[in-house]
Scaffold this active site. Structure first.
Site, short mmCIF file in Angstrom:
data_model
loop_
_atom_site.label_atom_id
_atom_site.label_comp_id
_atom_site.label_asym_id
_atom_site.label_seq_id
_atom_site.Cartn_x
_atom_site.Cartn_y
_atom_site.Cartn_z
CG ASN A 211 1.51 4.08 7.82
OD1 ASN A 211 1.97 5.21 7.70
ND2 ASN A 211 0.32 3.76 7.35
CG ASP A 280 -2.73 -2.23 2.91
OD1 ASP A 280 -3.23 -1.37 2.17
OD2 ASP A 280 -1.54 -2.60 2.82
CE LYS A 290 -4.93 0.66 29.13
NZ LYS A 290 -4.14 1.21 30.22
CG ASP A 309 -6.98 0.47 -3.23
OD1 ASP A 309 -6.89 1.65 -3.60
OD2 ASP A 309 -6.02 -0.32 -3.24
CB ILE A 310 -8.78 5.66 -0.77
CG1 ILE A 310 -9.14 5.24 0.66
CG2 ILE A 310 -9.28 7.07 -1.07
CD1 ILE A 310 -8.42 6.02 1.75
CB ILE A 311 -5.94 5.45 -5.08
CG1 ILE A 311 -5.55 6.48 -6.13
CG2 ILE A 311 -5.36 4.09 -5.40
CD1 ILE A 311 -4.11 6.87 -6.09
#
Ligand code: C5P
Length: 400
Positions: A211, A280, A290, A309-311
């Site tokens: 991202n 996500d 490849k 979800d890390i946090i």
């Protein structure tokens, strides 16, 4: 007397605003600082050393190769003496010379030879300020030194132009430095863990999903927390930023690597900030070779599975950090989504920004955020540099 005993080296370069620096020197001394002035050759065309000598009670330095002066405090001693180097006014030329790493006069030499933090109050014609060359120097100096940028203010200029480029008023500069001095040490000895940047999810050996996160906000927070005395671990996805001074950096690539690092470093710390834009999903059907292009009517389907979800993992941990702070990058209904994440992820604070705006947020040097607290508190922080914002956010998190 919030600057009591602080050694401030005031570097004055050659702009019309140099006359304001006399008042600035006076204000710093009134606030308790010890002030040593260096004038560039350009500054001497606008104001005399004698003015500053009378105000500071110290001989003003102007020359690099000055035998008599070097018998007193030599340029290296000056560089070591300084607790802070304040450049006011900083002309476009001074910024360019500093960015080039030049040591062609006493002031640039001392900056280069000093470990002291820098505070810079630029002052120049509005067109010179807006010029890409100047903006490029500002950006590069931010990466090099993470200075405290003071202004410039907007308004009518000495040359008759109107726009950004006026030196910040001396009393406002003194007030900002006082505020910084109060903050410094606020996180002394505290353990802080910050995630920053994007993650990269491999598709095959040459491709990945990611991202737009630049990592700038997380890096600014890490730099500021370290400056305020914290022991900082920065868990960083792939970014193009230098490691801030005094920060321990752990490089990771994927979300699952980041989760493992968070699991190792975050438990039982004082503050965890999830500033990373964690992907996500990761690709399930990755290949070791490849992936070759298929016939044009053949679609290639990537199968994605959710990342941890890390946090949330950190916030639900039995050895949960005292304070857990998340970020919410939203494009619509910012408040509603942010408050929802605050509750769902068991956070103490959430910092929300609107990433649909191109002048702030992702990849930009500025940000404007709204912070929501578990206790119902809401704080709207105006648009400012990510460095200044980092300081405002850390001040807020001490209230936990
Ligand atoms: O749910 P969303 O991704 O919008 O939440 C953003 C917040 O959650 C950020 O603080 C981000 O660092 C964190 N996060 C995380 N692990 C994920 C996804 C988000 O720690 N897998």
């Amino acid at each position: 007397m919030k600057l009591h005993g602080k050694h401030i080296l005031l570097g004055v370069s050659g702009g019309i605003a140099a006359y304001k620096s006399a008042e600035l020197a006076r204000g710093l001394i009134k606030a308790g600082a010890e002030v040593q002035v260096i004038l560039t050759a350009g500054a001497e065309a606008f104001i005399t050393p004698l003015t500053f000598q009378a105000l500071t009670g110290r001989a003003v330095r102007t020359e690099l190769l000055d035998e008599t002066a070097e018998q007193g405090m030599g340029h290296i001693e000056l560089a070591r003496w300084a607790d802070l180097i304040l450049l006011a006014p900083a002309t476009a030329n001074l910024l360019a010379r500093l960015n080039a790493g030049m040591a062609d006069d006493l002031l640039t030499t001392v900056v280069l030879a000093s470990k002291a933090p820098l505070a810079i109050a630029p002052a120049m014609n509005q067109q010179m300020w807006a010029n890409v060359a100047t903006q490029r120097n500002i950006k590069a100096l931010t990466d090099l030194y993470q200075p405290l940028w003071l202004g410039p203010d907007s308004g009518e200029q000495a040359c008759g132009d109107v726009g950004a480029g006026r030196m910040m008023e001396p009393d406002a500069i003194v007030a900002q430095l006082e505020q910084q001095a109060t903050a410094s040490g606020a996180w002394q000895g505290k353990k802080v863990v910050i995630t920053a940047g994007p993650t990269r999810e491999a598709v095959d050996p040459v491709r990945y999903l990611t991202n737009h996160s630049s990592g700038k906000m997380g890096y600014a927070l890490a730099a500021e927390a370290a400056r305020q005395g914290a022991e900082v671990v920065l868990i960083s996805g792939p970014v193009n930023l230098p490691t801030p001074a005094g920060v321990r950096r752990i490089d990771v690539i994927s979300a699952r690597d980041m989760a493992a690092a968070a699991e190792e470093y975050a438990p039982a710390t004082d503050l965890f900030i999830g500033a990373a834009a964690v992907a996500d999903y990761h690709v399930v059907n990755t290949s070791n070779q490849k992936h070759k292009k298929q016939a044009s009517d053949q679609a290639w389907t990537l199968q994605l599975a959710e990342n941890p979800d890390i946090i949330q993992g950190v916030a639900q941990h039995k050895r949960r950090p005292t304070t857990v702070v998340g970020f919410a990058a939203e494009t619509t209904d910012v408040e509603q989504y942010a408050r929802d994440k605050l509750a769902r992820k068991n956070l103490d604070w959430i910092v929300a920004n609107d990433v649909s705006r191109t002048d702030i947020g992702f990849n930009s040097d500025d940000n404007q955020v709204v912070v929501f607290g578990r206790n119902g508190l809401r704080s709207d922080l105006p648009q400012q540099s990510k460095t200044q914002l980092a300081s405002a956010l850390l001040a807020l998190f001490t209230k936990d």
